[in-house]
Design an enzyme around this catalytic site. Structure first.
Site, PDB file in Angstrom:
ATOM      1  CB  THR A 175      -0.938   0.029   1.238  1.00 49.66           C
ATOM      2  OG1 THR A 175      -1.663  -1.172   1.328  1.00 49.66           O
ATOM      3  CG2 THR A 175      -1.881   1.210   1.233  1.00 49.66           C
ATOM      4  CB  VAL A 204     -13.095  -4.123   0.646  1.00 49.43           C
ATOM      5  CG1 VAL A 204     -12.769  -2.651   0.868  1.00 49.43           C
ATOM      6  CG2 VAL A 204     -13.759  -4.323  -0.713  1.00 49.43           C
ATOM      7  N   GLY A 205      -9.981  -4.000   1.986  1.00 47.31           N
ATOM      8  CA  GLY A 205      -9.215  -3.707   3.197  1.00 47.31           C
ATOM      9  C   GLY A 205      -9.574  -2.361   3.783  1.00 47.31           C
ATOM     10  N   GLY A 229      -4.750  -4.553   6.967  1.00 51.70           N
ATOM     11  CA  GLY A 229      -5.926  -3.700   6.937  1.00 51.70           C
ATOM     12  C   GLY A 229      -7.011  -4.084   7.922  1.00 51.70           C
TER      13      GLY A 229
HETATM   14  N1  GLY Z   1      -3.638  -1.982   4.193  1.00 53.10           N
HETATM   15  C1  GLY Z   1      -3.943  -2.514   2.952  1.00 53.10           C
HETATM   16  C2  GLY Z   1      -4.807  -3.696   2.995  1.00 53.10           C
HETATM   17  O1  GLY Z   1      -4.912  -4.345   4.026  1.00 53.10           O
HETATM   18  O2  GLY Z   1      -5.442  -3.977   2.006  1.00 53.10           O
END
Ligand code: GLY
Length: 321
Positions: A175, A204-205, A229
């Protein structure tokens, strides 16, 4: 003026600082900064070249938030369009909504002239297939031989096999996050990701969720995060960090306090034998007075910073050495 980003965001802070110095807004700066990373095929965690989901499809999440208006926009599970952060900005600026997902987000992007393309690079495709062959001995895929694809083997062992965390995912976070403070004193932030490598399709994060993967309040400061996430989704970490700064904490103290709270509530399945989380998480905080910090659970992480004194990588403060 200042801009900060995750360790993989040197291109982001370079572009962001160039725009800030030219008098552009914090929002322009962080969106266009993150776009540079989305274009980089060698960043396996963001945009074009990001590692795909378990079905081999790249699905992107991204969000922006503007401290000047306190508006935000986001896309999740976006396929075929590399500039997810620019699309998120359009959701914020051209609609009354905050978050578009999946095919709706894709159609929205195409309607605005974004080009559909295959985001799966040759490198990412090979890594995905290698992962499929290594993940289990109980499926149809044959495990690669010891001397086969040594480069891929080395990459896989570094990324997915961590003997110090037996039973853990061992996945370091990817990310990119960028926060910016412009010449008029306004703050903005953006976060973009291809999500956890080989995630479940549709996962989805935190990155497109305001308050989790990013948050800004012009009266206080900005925060964004990279790493695991689900931990941020459970704690709304970026919102919490900004609120702790509002309560008077220095950026580094606010960030470390968020991490301590996450550790406190980490489920047993995500802890090693010593009780430490088996995942990594980083927060990047920028207060409205220009002070900043990067914090991480485990040591050895950095953040990118650009201001009038130049561009540099700095060490994150961490809970563990
Ligand atoms: N922090 C990015 C994810 O967990 O998708």
């Amino acid at each position: 003026m200042k801009t900060i980003a995750s360790h993989n965001g040197l291109k982001a802070t370079a572009e962001s600082w160039r725009l800030l110095a030219a008098g552009r807004s914090a929002l322009d700066a962080c969106v266009e900064g993150v776009t540079q990373v989305e274009d980089d095929p060698d960043d396996l965690t963001v945009g074009y070249g990001g590692l795909p989901n378990e079905d081999g499809v790249v699905e992107l999440d991204a969000a922006v938030m503007d401290g000047r208006t306190h508006l935000g926009g986001a896309v999740a599970g976006l396929r075929d369009v590399r500039h997810a952060t620019r699309v998120a900005r359009l959701v914020m600026e051209h609609t009354s909504r905050v978050l578009l997902v999946g095919e709706g987000a894709r159609q929205f992007a195409l309607a605005h002239g974004f080009v559909a393309e295959n985001l799966l690079t040759e490198q990412a495709r090979r890594m995905w297939l290698y992962w499929k062959r290594r993940r289990s001995t109980l499926d149809d895929w044959l495990t690669p031989a010891e001397d086969e694809d040594l480069e891929l083997r080395a990459w896989y062992e570094k990324r997915f096999y961590r003997p110090e965390f037996p039973g853990g995912t061992g996945m370091p976070g990817g990310t990119v996050h960028c926060s910016a403070l412009d010449g008029e004193g306004h703050l903005a932030c953006a976060t973009s990701t291809s999500g956890h490598a080989f995630k479940l399709a549709g996962r989805v994060g935190d990155s497109p969720i305001l308050g989790a993967g990013l948050y800004v309040d012009n009266q206080v400061g900005s925060c964004g995060s990279i790493g695991h996430g689900e931990a941020n989704l459970r704690h709304l970490s970026s919102f919490l960090a900004v609120e702790l700064m509002r309560g008077g904490r220095e950026p580094v103290d606010a960030g470390l306090e968020v991490l301590r709270r996450i550790v406190d509530k980490t489920p047993p399945r995500e802890r090693d034998a010593a009780g430490r989380p088996t995942f990594q998480l980083m927060l990047f905080l920028l207060r409205r007075d220009g002070s900043h910090a990067g914090v991480s659970l485990h040591a050895g992480r950095q953040l990118a910073v650009a201001d009038a004194t130049g561009q540099r990588l700095e060490a994150c403060a961490s809970l563990w050495d």
